[in-house]
Write an enzyme that holds these catalytic residues in place. Sequence first.
Site, PDB file in Angstrom:
ATOM      1  N   HIS A  65       1.802   4.269  -2.668  1.00  0.00           N
ATOM      2  CA  HIS A  65       1.876   5.866  -2.532  1.00  0.00           C
ATOM      3  C   HIS A  65       3.066   6.449  -3.302  1.00  0.00           C
ATOM      4  O   HIS A  65       2.919   7.396  -4.026  1.00  0.00           O
ATOM      5  CB  HIS A  65       1.752   5.934  -1.039  1.00  0.00           C
ATOM      6  CG  HIS A  65       0.290   6.032  -0.590  1.00  0.00           C
ATOM      7  ND1 HIS A  65      -0.587   6.617  -1.175  1.00  0.00           N
ATOM      8  CD2 HIS A  65      -0.098   5.550   0.572  1.00  0.00           C
ATOM      9  CE1 HIS A  65      -1.808   6.589  -0.331  1.00  0.00           C
ATOM     10  NE2 HIS A  65      -1.410   5.899   0.802  1.00  0.00           N
ATOM     11  N   HIS A 123       0.922  -1.042   0.126  1.00  0.00           N
ATOM     12  CA  HIS A 123      -0.073  -0.079  -0.139  1.00  0.00           C
ATOM     13  C   HIS A 123       0.812   1.308   0.057  1.00  0.00           C
ATOM     14  O   HIS A 123       0.593   2.243  -0.817  1.00  0.00           O
ATOM     15  CB  HIS A 123      -0.994   0.068   1.252  1.00  0.00           C
ATOM     16  CG  HIS A 123      -1.766   1.190   1.599  1.00  0.00           C
ATOM     17  ND1 HIS A 123      -3.035   1.380   1.404  1.00  0.00           N
ATOM     18  CD2 HIS A 123      -1.557   2.414   1.884  1.00  0.00           C
ATOM     19  CE1 HIS A 123      -3.740   2.334   1.668  1.00  0.00           C
ATOM     20  NE2 HIS A 123      -2.589   3.123   1.990  1.00  0.00           N
ATOM     21  N   GLU A 124       1.731   1.252   0.781  1.00  0.00           N
ATOM     22  CA  GLU A 124       2.608   2.467   1.181  1.00  0.00           C
ATOM     23  C   GLU A 124       3.806   2.633  -0.156  1.00  0.00           C
ATOM     24  O   GLU A 124       3.911   3.653  -0.606  1.00  0.00           O
ATOM     25  CB  GLU A 124       3.731   2.413   2.323  1.00  0.00           C
ATOM     26  CG  GLU A 124       2.638   2.388   3.700  1.00  0.00           C
ATOM     27  CD  GLU A 124       1.700   3.558   3.533  1.00  0.00           C
ATOM     28  OE1 GLU A 124       2.029   4.616   3.350  1.00  0.00           O
ATOM     29  OE2 GLU A 124       0.585   3.341   4.230  1.00  0.00           O
ATOM     30  N   GLU A 139      -6.188   6.786  -1.222  1.00  0.00           N
ATOM     31  CA  GLU A 139      -6.014   5.458  -0.441  1.00  0.00           C
ATOM     32  C   GLU A 139      -6.687   4.465  -0.883  1.00  0.00           C
ATOM     33  O   GLU A 139      -6.177   3.286  -0.807  1.00  0.00           O
ATOM     34  CB  GLU A 139      -6.905   5.840   1.015  1.00  0.00           C
ATOM     35  CG  GLU A 139      -6.097   6.842   1.763  1.00  0.00           C
ATOM     36  CD  GLU A 139      -4.710   6.517   2.296  1.00  0.00           C
ATOM     37  OE1 GLU A 139      -4.317   5.283   2.548  1.00  0.00           O
ATOM     38  OE2 GLU A 139      -3.829   7.082   2.192  1.00  0.00           O
TER      39      GLU A 139
END
Length: 373
Positions: free
Chosen positions: A142, A138-139, A189
């Site tokens: 980003h 997930h990060e 997100e």
Amino acid sequence: MTESSHENVPSRQRKRFAGISSRAYEHPADRSALVALRKLSGFDTVFKALSGLLPERSLRLLFLSDSVRVSDAQFAHLNTMLRDACYILDLEKVPAMYVTQDPRPNAMCIGLDEPIIVVTTGLVELLDEEEMRAVVGHEVGHALSGHAVYRTILLFLTTLALKIAWIPLGNLAIMAIVTALREWFRKSELSADRAGLLVGQDLQASMRGLMKIAGGNHLHEMNVDAFLEQAEEYEAGGDLRDSVLKILNVLPRSHPFTTVRAAELKKWAASRDYQRIVDGHYPRRTEDKDTSVSDSFRESASHYADTVRTSKDPLMKLVGDIAGGAGDLGGKLRDKFTGAAAGSGSGSGGTESGGNGRGPAGEAGGGGGQGGS
């Protein structure tokens, strides 16, 4: 720790997405905004100038001095996951990653020139290996999308708004920008959740991680299907007053509600878009420069139109009726807000329905500040 290669990456059964563009997994609203920003002339120059005003250097020094930097010598299992995630999404530079002492489960990716990833001890202790793998992915998602730039600006503007709160007009102007950035960031997100699934390639692990963020380390007391039913009930339940309360509850948040994230991720995992990526058919970074801004905005508009058309939320249904040219809008508004049947004219029934609808929404608002990774 910033590496430029993927040495010592462990063997794996998961697929690698060589050269994948972040456009492959970005939510349409997130993607259209990013495509437009990347096309702006002088965009990079402006943000490099801003970097002197933003507390990025201070944040880096803070984490370096008061957190634990992930490496082969410290939190080695997280370092392996990080390299693995960068390998799968083909992110050449592995971002620095820190573990910071905080009992609240959270993670973030910040920075203008070189993003850094920060995870809290609360999150590390809460999640198992596969759940944590999805969070690290997930990060990294980003970082690949460039979200860290806008997150850093959002942090700066939020701090600025607090400092000038005594100036009415100045504070209003800053908060208007912050509110818009938060709305975009909530969509980002959802994009990063998709990136986490592409890295972990285990939907159940992603679902478990979101459930734990919502309800703690009590998996034996939780059920994925029941958790997703909450998202269905949240979307469809109540009347127009509840729809307005939902909007008010989410406005101060940087993340969508956890049940909503789980439902959105499951829906995307079942979509043709996800299957095409898994099959190796996805946009490449080499094509990013040729991406059309107008096409991206059309796709975003189409997505929102589909959302309005298929949503079970009372407000979205009303918007769909208006867009469809439905008649007697005054009557529809009255009936939606009072909960009365069309033409019933019963005031007491409407009041009772409204009272029942208000309670749960008010209680949900009390927990509106809950954070997430």
